[in-house]
Write an enzyme that holds these catalytic residues in place. Structure first.
Site, PDB file in Angstrom:
ATOM      1  N   PRO A  11     100.907  30.998 -13.544  1.00 31.13           N
ATOM      2  CA  PRO A  11     101.288  30.383 -12.278  1.00 31.13           C
ATOM      3  C   PRO A  11     102.791  30.366 -12.017  1.00 31.13           C
ATOM      4  CG  PRO A  11      99.685  29.009 -13.403  1.00 31.13           C
ATOM      5  CD  PRO A  11     100.053  30.125 -14.349  1.00 31.13           C
ATOM      6  N   ASN A  12     103.126  30.667 -10.800  1.00 22.14           N
ATOM      7  CA  ASN A  12     104.481  30.586 -10.252  1.00 22.14           C
ATOM      8  C   ASN A  12     105.425  31.689 -10.724  1.00 22.14           C
ATOM      9  OD1 ASN A  12     103.918  28.112  -8.790  1.00 22.14           O
ATOM     10  ND2 ASN A  12     103.881  27.130 -10.799  1.00 22.14           N
ATOM     11  N   ARG A  19     112.760  31.410  -7.753  1.00 18.74           N
ATOM     12  CA  ARG A  19     112.453  30.099  -8.342  1.00 18.74           C
ATOM     13  C   ARG A  19     113.465  29.760  -9.439  1.00 18.74           C
ATOM     14  NH1 ARG A  19     107.959  29.511 -12.869  1.00 18.74           N
ATOM     15  NH2 ARG A  19     107.945  27.258 -13.100  1.00 18.74           N
ATOM     16  N   TYR A  24     115.665  30.690 -14.738  1.00 20.15           N
ATOM     17  CA  TYR A  24     114.874  31.906 -15.004  1.00 20.15           C
ATOM     18  C   TYR A  24     115.599  33.209 -14.672  1.00 20.15           C
ATOM     19  CZ  TYR A  24     111.154  28.444 -15.317  1.00 20.15           C
ATOM     20  OH  TYR A  24     110.388  27.357 -15.676  1.00 20.15           O
ATOM     21  N   ASN A  75     102.828  35.292 -20.706  1.00 16.56           N
ATOM     22  CA  ASN A  75     103.669  34.183 -20.260  1.00 16.56           C
ATOM     23  C   ASN A  75     102.775  33.364 -19.331  1.00 16.56           C
ATOM     24  OD1 ASN A  75     105.411  32.355 -19.161  1.00 16.56           O
ATOM     25  ND2 ASN A  75     107.058  33.822 -18.759  1.00 16.56           N
ATOM     26  N   ALA A  78     103.342  27.171 -16.754  1.00 16.47           N
ATOM     27  CA  ALA A  78     103.071  25.781 -17.148  1.00 16.47           C
ATOM     28  C   ALA A  78     101.695  25.595 -17.791  1.00 16.47           C
ATOM     29  CB  ALA A  78     103.223  24.866 -15.935  1.00 16.47           C
ATOM     30  N   HIS A  81     101.400  24.599 -21.421  1.00 12.69           N
ATOM     31  CA  HIS A  81     101.532  23.221 -21.903  1.00 12.69           C
ATOM     32  C   HIS A  81     100.271  22.386 -21.674  1.00 12.69           C
ATOM     33  CE1 HIS A  81     105.552  24.713 -21.975  1.00 12.69           C
ATOM     34  NE2 HIS A  81     105.606  24.769 -20.654  1.00 12.69           N
ATOM     35  N   ASP A  88      91.389  28.625 -25.899  1.00 17.44           N
ATOM     36  CA  ASP A  88      90.074  28.991 -26.441  1.00 17.44           C
ATOM     37  C   ASP A  88      89.760  30.458 -26.150  1.00 17.44           C
ATOM     38  OD1 ASP A  88      89.495  26.554 -27.580  1.00 17.44           O
ATOM     39  OD2 ASP A  88      88.065  25.918 -26.038  1.00 17.44           O
ATOM     40  N   GLU A  99     103.013  35.128 -27.339  1.00 14.53           N
ATOM     41  CA  GLU A  99     103.374  34.191 -26.259  1.00 14.53           C
ATOM     42  C   GLU A  99     104.849  34.420 -25.938  1.00 14.53           C
ATOM     43  OE1 GLU A  99     102.935  30.129 -27.530  1.00 14.53           O
ATOM     44  OE2 GLU A  99     104.020  29.353 -25.788  1.00 14.53           O
ATOM     45  N   HIS A 101     108.261  33.466 -23.247  1.00 14.01           N
ATOM     46  CA  HIS A 101     108.889  32.637 -22.207  1.00 14.01           C
ATOM     47  C   HIS A 101     110.301  33.136 -21.952  1.00 14.01           C
ATOM     48  CE1 HIS A 101     105.614  29.808 -22.428  1.00 14.01           C
ATOM     49  NE2 HIS A 101     105.730  29.849 -23.742  1.00 14.01           N
ATOM     50  N   LEU A 102     110.671  33.103 -20.686  1.00 19.31           N
ATOM     51  CA  LEU A 102     112.049  33.466 -20.323  1.00 19.31           C
ATOM     52  C   LEU A 102     113.016  32.383 -20.777  1.00 19.31           C
ATOM     53  CD1 LEU A 102     111.128  34.634 -16.738  1.00 19.31           C
ATOM     54  CD2 LEU A 102     112.099  36.125 -18.502  1.00 19.31           C
ATOM     55  N   SER A 103     112.663  31.137 -20.470  1.00 21.52           N
ATOM     56  CA  SER A 103     113.508  30.001 -20.859  1.00 21.52           C
ATOM     57  C   SER A 103     113.089  29.518 -22.250  1.00 21.52           C
ATOM     58  CB  SER A 103     113.362  28.865 -19.833  1.00 21.52           C
ATOM     59  OG  SER A 103     112.060  28.296 -19.917  1.00 21.52           O
ATOM     60  N   ARG A 108     113.950  21.911 -22.975  1.00 23.07           N
ATOM     61  CA  ARG A 108     113.806  21.412 -21.605  1.00 23.07           C
ATOM     62  C   ARG A 108     113.042  20.084 -21.590  1.00 23.07           C
ATOM     63  NH1 ARG A 108     111.632  26.125 -18.021  1.00 23.07           N
ATOM     64  NH2 ARG A 108     112.160  24.566 -16.399  1.00 23.07           N
ATOM     65  N   ARG A 112     107.275  20.171 -21.720  1.00 26.75           N
ATOM     66  CA  ARG A 112     107.275  21.606 -22.057  1.00 26.75           C
ATOM     67  C   ARG A 112     107.363  21.849 -23.567  1.00 26.75           C
ATOM     68  NH1 ARG A 112     108.189  24.024 -16.964  1.00 26.75           N
ATOM     69  NH2 ARG A 112     109.431  22.665 -15.635  1.00 26.75           N
TER      70      ARG A 112
HETATM   71  C1  DQA Z   1     108.081  29.537 -18.607  1.00 30.64           C
HETATM   72  C2  DQA Z   1     108.327  28.122 -19.154  1.00 30.64           C
HETATM   73  C3  DQA Z   1     107.288  27.162 -18.645  1.00 30.64           C
HETATM   74  O1  DQA Z   1     107.563  25.844 -19.117  1.00 30.64           O
HETATM   75  C4  DQA Z   1     107.299  27.123 -17.129  1.00 30.64           C
HETATM   76  O2  DQA Z   1     106.286  26.268 -16.641  1.00 30.64           O
HETATM   77  C5  DQA Z   1     107.230  28.460 -16.507  1.00 30.64           C
HETATM   78  C6  DQA Z   1     107.989  29.553 -17.095  1.00 30.64           C
HETATM   79  C7  DQA Z   1     109.194  30.511 -19.024  1.00 30.64           C
HETATM   80  O3  DQA Z   1     108.968  31.718 -18.943  1.00 30.64           O
HETATM   81  O4  DQA Z   1     110.278  30.084 -19.392  1.00 30.64           O
HETATM   82  O5  DQA Z   1     106.595  28.656 -15.474  1.00 30.64           O
HETATM   83  O6  DQA Z   1     106.857  30.011 -19.151  1.00 30.64           O
END
Ligand code: DQA
Length: 147
Positions: A11-12, A19, A24, A75, A78, A81, A88, A99, A101-103, A108, A112
């Site tokens: 998502p997002n 964003r 990011y 990735n 959210a 979390h 599963d 897994e 993540h950019l951040s 944070r 998270r």
């Molecule tokens: C994220 C970190 C997540 O906490 C956040 O909800 C994202 C992006 C990252 O790539 O840093 O949507 O997965």
């Protein structure tokens, strides 16, 4: 036939570039995917990328990868979390699972700090911006070489 990596974006992430660029960066999802794809091609893999804002879509993509893809790089945004269902689903996939993540979520907000996915993947890479995806590919190549 070349091996397939399923690259999943949650998502997002479709809003990357607009964003929270201070967190990011300004690179769009399409640009991240193109970079990952080029690197993967040079290592002999094909990439199937799917982005969805819906948990069930991501779960179904994991199911579809069973017996088809060599690895999943995810990735989950959210959902990382909160989604026990995605965890599963990933647990049923026997190939390499990374897994990404950019951040750096650990640096944070407290919500998270926990990843429901961490226990079912081979490893997690976070905090390196676009380079997180490069490192994820490196991890896939090395895990694949050991199987
Ligand atoms: C994220 C970190 C997540 O906490 C956040 O909800 C994202 C992006 C990252 O790539 O840093 O949507 O997965």
């Amino acid at each position: 036939m070349s091996k397939e990596i399923l690259l999943l974006s949650g998502p997002n992430l479709d809003l990357l570039g607009e964003r929270n660029p201070e967190i990011y960066g300004s690179t769009t999802l399409a640009e991240h995917v193109a970079r990952f794809g080029a690197l993967a091609t040079s290592e002999g893999y094909t990439v199937r990328h799917v982005q969805s804002n819906f948990e069930g879509d991501l779960i179904e993509q994991v199911h579809a990868a069973r017996g088809r893809s060599t690895a999943i790089v995810i990735n989950a945004g959210a959902l990382t979390h909160s989604s026990w269902a995605l965890a599963d689903a990933l647990a049923t996939f026997t190939g390499a699972k990374i897994e990404v993540h950019l951040s750096n979520p650990a640096a944070r907000e407290p919500f998270r700090h926990h990843s429901t996915l961490a226990a079912v993947v081979d490893g997690s890479i976070a905090g390196f911006g676009a380079v997180s995806y490069d490192l994820a590919l490196e991890a896939v190549v090395r895990l694949d070489a050991n199987t």
